[in-house]
Design a protein around this motif. Structure first.
Motif, PDB file in Angstrom:
ATOM      1  N   ARG A  29     -11.069  34.101   1.173  1.00  0.00           N
ATOM      2  CA  ARG A  29      -9.688  33.640   0.984  1.00  0.00           C
ATOM      3  C   ARG A  29      -8.788  34.760   0.513  1.00  0.00           C
ATOM      4  O   ARG A  29      -7.667  34.940   1.022  1.00  0.00           O
ATOM      5  CB  ARG A  29      -9.653  32.484  -0.019  1.00  0.00           C
ATOM      6  CG  ARG A  29     -10.237  31.183   0.531  1.00  0.00           C
ATOM      7  CD  ARG A  29     -10.295  30.126  -0.558  1.00  0.00           C
ATOM      8  NE  ARG A  29     -10.855  28.882  -0.044  1.00  0.00           N
ATOM      9  CZ  ARG A  29     -11.150  27.844  -0.800  1.00  0.00           C
ATOM     10  NH1 ARG A  29     -10.958  27.907  -2.126  1.00  0.00           N
ATOM     11  NH2 ARG A  29     -11.653  26.752  -0.263  1.00  0.00           N
ATOM     12  N   TRP A  30      -9.255  35.568  -0.465  1.00  0.00           N
ATOM     13  CA  TRP A  30      -8.440  36.682  -0.953  1.00  0.00           C
ATOM     14  C   TRP A  30      -8.254  37.734   0.128  1.00  0.00           C
ATOM     15  O   TRP A  30      -7.190  38.370   0.230  1.00  0.00           O
ATOM     16  CB  TRP A  30      -9.090  37.299  -2.195  1.00  0.00           C
ATOM     17  CG  TRP A  30      -8.844  36.520  -3.443  1.00  0.00           C
ATOM     18  CD1 TRP A  30      -9.743  35.819  -4.179  1.00  0.00           C
ATOM     19  CD2 TRP A  30      -7.572  36.344  -4.093  1.00  0.00           C
ATOM     20  NE1 TRP A  30      -9.146  35.211  -5.246  1.00  0.00           N
ATOM     21  CE2 TRP A  30      -7.805  35.521  -5.227  1.00  0.00           C
ATOM     22  CE3 TRP A  30      -6.280  36.779  -3.852  1.00  0.00           C
ATOM     23  CZ2 TRP A  30      -6.790  35.154  -6.098  1.00  0.00           C
ATOM     24  CZ3 TRP A  30      -5.262  36.404  -4.720  1.00  0.00           C
ATOM     25  CH2 TRP A  30      -5.517  35.602  -5.819  1.00  0.00           C
ATOM     26  N   PHE A  33      -5.651  36.536   2.419  1.00  0.00           N
ATOM     27  CA  PHE A  33      -4.350  36.575   1.749  1.00  0.00           C
ATOM     28  C   PHE A  33      -3.756  37.984   1.788  1.00  0.00           C
ATOM     29  O   PHE A  33      -2.597  38.184   2.194  1.00  0.00           O
ATOM     30  CB  PHE A  33      -4.515  36.101   0.300  1.00  0.00           C
ATOM     31  CG  PHE A  33      -3.271  36.236  -0.525  1.00  0.00           C
ATOM     32  CD1 PHE A  33      -2.195  35.371  -0.333  1.00  0.00           C
ATOM     33  CD2 PHE A  33      -3.168  37.240  -1.485  1.00  0.00           C
ATOM     34  CE1 PHE A  33      -1.043  35.502  -1.098  1.00  0.00           C
ATOM     35  CE2 PHE A  33      -2.024  37.364  -2.244  1.00  0.00           C
ATOM     36  CZ  PHE A  33      -0.955  36.498  -2.055  1.00  0.00           C
TER      37      PHE A  33
END
Length: 303
Positions: A29-30, A33
């Motif tokens: 997810r990071w 992002f």
């Protein structure tokens, strides 16, 4: 005599099953992002250039939303593509880039092959020295180079300054060291049994290079070629210093020096020229990106 009791009940801390899976999920997810942020940050300038290139000078000057085109027009593209001046800049850049790439590969490939496979005294030091020359910034090199060409002109009467072909002598100082370093790494990654078998069969070093190593090292050659072309095409400082006449300019300098007159900036054509100038490298990267990454990766892990 005391008795030692061993506790076999295991650790008291409770094991959290699935924690690695959750860590991996958060890492992904990071990653998405930050990659999204980076993509947006990288794509905003070319998007703004494209929007501006589709506007007329009146619309650019008007106090309207700069991210929206109210009256799209291709007049900037038509004016540049029918301009003899712009076409001259484009052809000068194309000729310089093609010839510099040819010169670079003719020097880099044999040099890298000799340093990677023909082990001789001082080869490792020489290979490191070749790469270190790439680290010298062009902002330091252009002054002594300018002085050298001026002295050559005084001694021989051959004026190199303010001629587009002077760039053919200058650009290899940027491209040859790095391309040689890439090819050293790629040649070093090729199994040694290949050249040993060729030499046992009676092949010379030149035949070993041309008939065995160059076909095998094709991704590395393509990566080096793309790098040399990109550097030659986008170089700005050297042509700005060494060429001044309009018919001798290359594209990056020609766009800036002819479309900015005093404090008047022709933003529509500047953005259009920049987009058209960026098109050839983008097309090359789009088709040869896999070879470029493979060549750079091999050069980074070997040698």
């Amino acid at each position: 005599m005391s008795t030692v009791t061993i506790d076999k009940s295991g650790p008291t801390r409770k094991v959290k099953y699935g924690s690695m899976s959750r860590d991996r999920t958060w890492a992904l997810r990071w990653s998405y992002f930050f990659l999204t942020l980076f993509a947006i940050f990288s794509l905003v300038p070319p998007l703004y250039m494209l929007i501006t290139s589709l506007k007329s000078s009146a619309e650019i000057s008007a106090a309207t939303n700069p991210w929206w085109v109210y009256h799209p027009t291709l007049s900037n593209y038509a004016e540049l593509l029918t301009s003899n001046q712009f076409l001259r800049f484009f052809w000068n850049s194309a000729w310089v880039s093609i010839i510099v790439v040819t010169i670079t590969m003719l020097i880099s490939v044999p040099a890298a092959f000799a340093l990677a496979r023909m082990k001789f005294w001082g080869s490792a030091t020489l290979a490191t020295g070749v790469f270190l020359t790439y680290l010298i910034p062009d902002s330091l090199l252009f002054i002594p180079l300018f002085k050298m060409f001026a002295v050559i002109g005084d001694w021989t009467g051959v004026q190199l300054i303010n001629r587009w072909y002077v760039l053919l002598f200058i650009y290899p100082t940027l491209t040859v060291p790095f391309c040689t370093w890439i090819m050293i790494g790629y040649f070093a990654s090729i199994p040694k049994e290949l050249d040993e078998a060729a030499i046992i069969d009676g092949a010379s070093w030149f035949q070993t290079l041309t008939r065995i190593f160059i076909p095998v090292a094709l991704p590395g050659l393509i990566a080096a070629t793309i790098f040399a072309f990109t550097v030659s095409w986008a170089q700005f400082l050297y042509p700005l210093v060494f060429t001044t006449s309009t018919d001798q300019l290359v594209l990056p300098v020609g766009i800036i020096t002819t479309l900015i007159k005093g404090d008047v900036f022709n933003w529509g054509q500047i953005m259009t020229g920049a987009l058209l100038g960026a098109a050839p490298p983008l097309i090359i990267y789009a088709f040869l990106m896999d070879y470029y990454i493979a060549g750079l990766t091999a050069g980074a892990t070997k040698g």
